[in-house]
Write a protein that holds these residues in place. Structure first.
Motif, PDB file in Angstrom:
ATOM      1  N   ASP A 147      -9.111 -10.011  15.211  1.00 20.10           N
ATOM      2  CA  ASP A 147     -10.513  -9.691  14.906  1.00 20.10           C
ATOM      3  C   ASP A 147     -10.747  -8.261  14.449  1.00 20.10           C
ATOM      4  OD1 ASP A 147     -11.451 -12.266  15.412  1.00 20.10           O
ATOM      5  OD2 ASP A 147     -11.583 -11.881  17.568  1.00 20.10           O
ATOM      6  N   GLU A 148      -9.677  -7.555  14.087  1.00 23.76           N
ATOM      7  CA  GLU A 148      -9.811  -6.206  13.548  1.00 23.76           C
ATOM      8  C   GLU A 148      -9.331  -6.222  12.101  1.00 23.76           C
ATOM      9  OE1 GLU A 148     -11.028  -3.364  14.813  1.00 23.76           O
ATOM     10  OE2 GLU A 148     -11.609  -4.317  16.698  1.00 23.76           O
ATOM     11  N   ALA A 149     -10.162  -5.696  11.190  1.00 26.45           N
ATOM     12  CA  ALA A 149      -9.788  -5.673   9.782  1.00 26.45           C
ATOM     13  C   ALA A 149      -8.627  -4.722   9.556  1.00 26.45           C
ATOM     14  CB  ALA A 149     -10.982  -5.252   8.928  1.00 26.45           C
ATOM     15  N   LEU A 150      -7.607  -5.193   8.859  1.00 27.84           N
ATOM     16  CA  LEU A 150      -6.454  -4.361   8.536  1.00 27.84           C
ATOM     17  C   LEU A 150      -6.720  -3.577   7.256  1.00 27.84           C
ATOM     18  CD1 LEU A 150      -3.626  -7.007   9.140  1.00 27.84           C
ATOM     19  CD2 LEU A 150      -4.177  -5.069  10.630  1.00 27.84           C
ATOM     20  N   THR A 151      -6.214  -2.350   7.206  1.00 28.45           N
ATOM     21  CA  THR A 151      -6.295  -1.549   5.987  1.00 28.45           C
ATOM     22  C   THR A 151      -5.014  -1.797   5.202  1.00 28.45           C
ATOM     23  OG1 THR A 151      -7.610   0.153   7.109  1.00 28.45           O
ATOM     24  CG2 THR A 151      -6.538   0.766   5.037  1.00 28.45           C
ATOM     25  N   LEU A 152      -5.146  -2.517   4.085  1.00 31.47           N
ATOM     26  CA  LEU A 152      -3.980  -2.964   3.343  1.00 31.47           C
ATOM     27  C   LEU A 152      -4.034  -2.549   1.876  1.00 31.47           C
ATOM     28  CD1 LEU A 152      -3.932  -6.662   4.661  1.00 31.47           C
ATOM     29  CD2 LEU A 152      -2.519  -4.774   5.505  1.00 31.47           C
ATOM     30  N   THR A 153      -2.866  -2.281   1.319  1.00 30.04           N
ATOM     31  CA  THR A 153      -2.777  -2.081  -0.124  1.00 30.04           C
ATOM     32  C   THR A 153      -2.864  -3.458  -0.789  1.00 30.04           C
ATOM     33  OG1 THR A 153      -0.379  -2.343  -0.204  1.00 30.04           O
ATOM     34  CG2 THR A 153      -1.223  -0.124   0.245  1.00 30.04           C
ATOM     35  N   PRO A 154      -3.145  -3.517  -2.096  1.00 29.50           N
ATOM     36  CA  PRO A 154      -3.190  -4.827  -2.754  1.00 29.50           C
ATOM     37  C   PRO A 154      -1.915  -5.646  -2.556  1.00 29.50           C
ATOM     38  CG  PRO A 154      -4.167  -3.182  -4.177  1.00 29.50           C
ATOM     39  CD  PRO A 154      -3.578  -2.431  -3.010  1.00 29.50           C
ATOM     40  N   ALA A 155      -0.751  -5.006  -2.641  1.00 23.84           N
ATOM     41  CA  ALA A 155       0.507  -5.733  -2.468  1.00 23.84           C
ATOM     42  C   ALA A 155       0.662  -6.231  -1.034  1.00 23.84           C
ATOM     43  CB  ALA A 155       1.688  -4.854  -2.855  1.00 23.84           C
ATOM     44  N   GLU A 156       0.288  -5.410  -0.067  1.00 24.32           N
ATOM     45  CA  GLU A 156       0.370  -5.827   1.338  1.00 24.32           C
ATOM     46  C   GLU A 156      -0.549  -7.011   1.603  1.00 24.32           C
ATOM     47  OE1 GLU A 156       1.320  -1.330   3.095  1.00 24.32           O
ATOM     48  OE2 GLU A 156      -0.655  -2.227   3.348  1.00 24.32           O
ATOM     49  N   TYR A 157      -1.747  -6.943   1.019  1.00 24.72           N
ATOM     50  CA  TYR A 157      -2.707  -8.045   1.192  1.00 24.72           C
ATOM     51  C   TYR A 157      -2.128  -9.342   0.647  1.00 24.72           C
ATOM     52  CZ  TYR A 157      -6.900 -10.911   0.707  1.00 24.72           C
ATOM     53  OH  TYR A 157      -7.794 -11.947   0.783  1.00 24.72           O
ATOM     54  N   GLU A 158      -1.587  -9.303  -0.546  1.00 26.75           N
ATOM     55  CA  GLU A 158      -1.088 -10.525  -1.176  1.00 26.75           C
ATOM     56  C   GLU A 158       0.094 -11.120  -0.416  1.00 26.75           C
ATOM     57  OE1 GLU A 158      -0.315  -9.559  -5.237  1.00 26.75           O
ATOM     58  OE2 GLU A 158      -2.426  -9.217  -5.714  1.00 26.75           O
ATOM     59  N   ILE A 159       0.996 -10.270   0.055  1.00 23.29           N
ATOM     60  CA  ILE A 159       2.157 -10.760   0.811  1.00 23.29           C
ATOM     61  C   ILE A 159       1.716 -11.376   2.131  1.00 23.29           C
ATOM     62  CG2 ILE A 159       4.246 -10.060   2.055  1.00 23.29           C
ATOM     63  CD1 ILE A 159       4.609 -10.186  -0.961  1.00 23.29           C
ATOM     64  N   LEU A 160       0.848 -10.665   2.866  1.00 23.28           N
ATOM     65  CA  LEU A 160       0.407 -11.170   4.164  1.00 23.28           C
ATOM     66  C   LEU A 160      -0.440 -12.426   3.995  1.00 23.28           C
ATOM     67  CD1 LEU A 160       0.383 -10.877   7.194  1.00 23.28           C
ATOM     68  CD2 LEU A 160      -1.536  -9.272   7.000  1.00 23.28           C
ATOM     69  N   GLU A 161      -1.290 -12.456   2.975  1.00 21.81           N
ATOM     70  CA  GLU A 161      -2.110 -13.635   2.723  1.00 21.81           C
ATOM     71  C   GLU A 161      -1.229 -14.857   2.487  1.00 21.81           C
ATOM     72  OE1 GLU A 161      -5.709 -14.874  -0.326  1.00 21.81           O
ATOM     73  OE2 GLU A 161      -3.912 -13.924  -1.141  1.00 21.81           O
ATOM     74  N   TYR A 162      -0.173 -14.684   1.690  1.00 22.09           N
ATOM     75  CA  TYR A 162       0.708 -15.813   1.386  1.00 22.09           C
ATOM     76  C   TYR A 162       1.440 -16.286   2.644  1.00 22.09           C
ATOM     77  CZ  TYR A 162       3.738 -18.827  -1.367  1.00 22.09           C
ATOM     78  OH  TYR A 162       4.382 -19.926  -1.889  1.00 22.09           O
ATOM     79  N   LEU A 163       1.898 -15.364   3.466  1.00 22.26           N
ATOM     80  CA  LEU A 163       2.580 -15.734   4.707  1.00 22.26           C
ATOM     81  C   LEU A 163       1.644 -16.482   5.649  1.00 22.26           C
ATOM     82  CD1 LEU A 163       4.654 -12.489   5.415  1.00 22.26           C
ATOM     83  CD2 LEU A 163       5.584 -14.772   4.938  1.00 22.26           C
ATOM     84  N   ILE A 164       0.391 -16.025   5.715  1.00 24.98           N
ATOM     85  CA  ILE A 164      -0.587 -16.684   6.591  1.00 24.98           C
ATOM     86  C   ILE A 164      -0.842 -18.111   6.125  1.00 24.98           C
ATOM     87  CG2 ILE A 164      -3.005 -16.679   7.347  1.00 24.98           C
ATOM     88  CD1 ILE A 164      -2.867 -13.592   7.242  1.00 24.98           C
TER      89      ILE A 164
END
Length: 224
Positions: A147-164
């Protein structure tokens, strides 16, 4: 209240439409300068109404840039009624195209239809990972961890989003690199750097992982 971002250099037209939509609890924030519109905090709005004939930049370029970064409903509102403009606009990410002039009643109807559709789709997407400590808010382009928003770079967001989205399934390194459009260096070594940063941001460890696991000979998988 529905918050609408409008990028429209015809101030008189923008005022008339804004006043009409305000009767339905729709707040319109208009920017005549497209560059100001692009930096207006797009993730905080529910929908974008975009003109094509703008000072300094073509509206189609604005549409393309916003669609690449944000999951927001986009309605193109333009006097340009050429079929090629409509086709290109829809191909690069607009959800609807309304040639001017049009009745404000129709704009109101299309706004509400698009918002209902997006909210339903986003609810279905969040439901996929409802039991996870991770949550994706695609509308705001954010990922939450416990429930805490992560501070992510665009690449980090895309990698984590895909894993999720592939939760508990092993994902190959090639899949991750291919699906990360922001990864400038397509060498998979860059992937290891991003995974390392993600682990740091969620308090995970490569030696004793709790969330992101290395799968020998394949790639990674996310648990939790």
């Amino acid at each position: 209240m529905v918050n609408v971002l409008m990028i429209e250099d015809d101030s008189e037209f923008a005022t008339l439409l804004s006043e009409y939509l305000s009767k339905f609890n729709i707040k319109v924030t208009n920017y005549e300068d497209p560059y100001l519109g692009l930096s207006a905090g797009i993730k905080n709005f529910d929908l974008l109404i975009l003109d094509l004939t703008l000072p300094g930049i073509d509206g189609l370029e604005v549409c393309k840039e916003i669609r690449e970064k944000y999951d927001i409903p986009i309605i193109i509102s333009s006097v340009r009624s050429d079929v090629s403009d409509r086709v290109v606009g829809l191909q690069i990410g607009a959800d609807d195209y309304m040639p001017k002039p049009y009745d404000p009643k129709e704009m109101h109807a299309r706004i509400m239809s698009l918002i209902r559709r997006y909210r339903k789709t986003n609810a279905e997407k969040e439901e996929v990972v409802a039991d996870s400590v991770f949550r994706i808010d695609e509308k705001r382009h954010e990922i939450y961890f416990e429930d805490e928003a992560l501070t992510l770079t665009p690449a980090e967001y895309e990698i984590l989003e895909y894993l999720i989205k592939q939760h508990s399934f092993s994902v190959s390194r090639e899949q991750l690199v291919y699906n990360c459009k922001s990864l400038k260096d397509k060498d998979s070594k860059s992937l290891d750097v991003i995974i390392g940063r993600l682990r740091t941001k969620i308090g995970d460890s490569s030696k004793n992982p709790k969330y992101i696991f290395s799968v020998r000979g394949i790639g990674y998988k996310l648990i939790g």
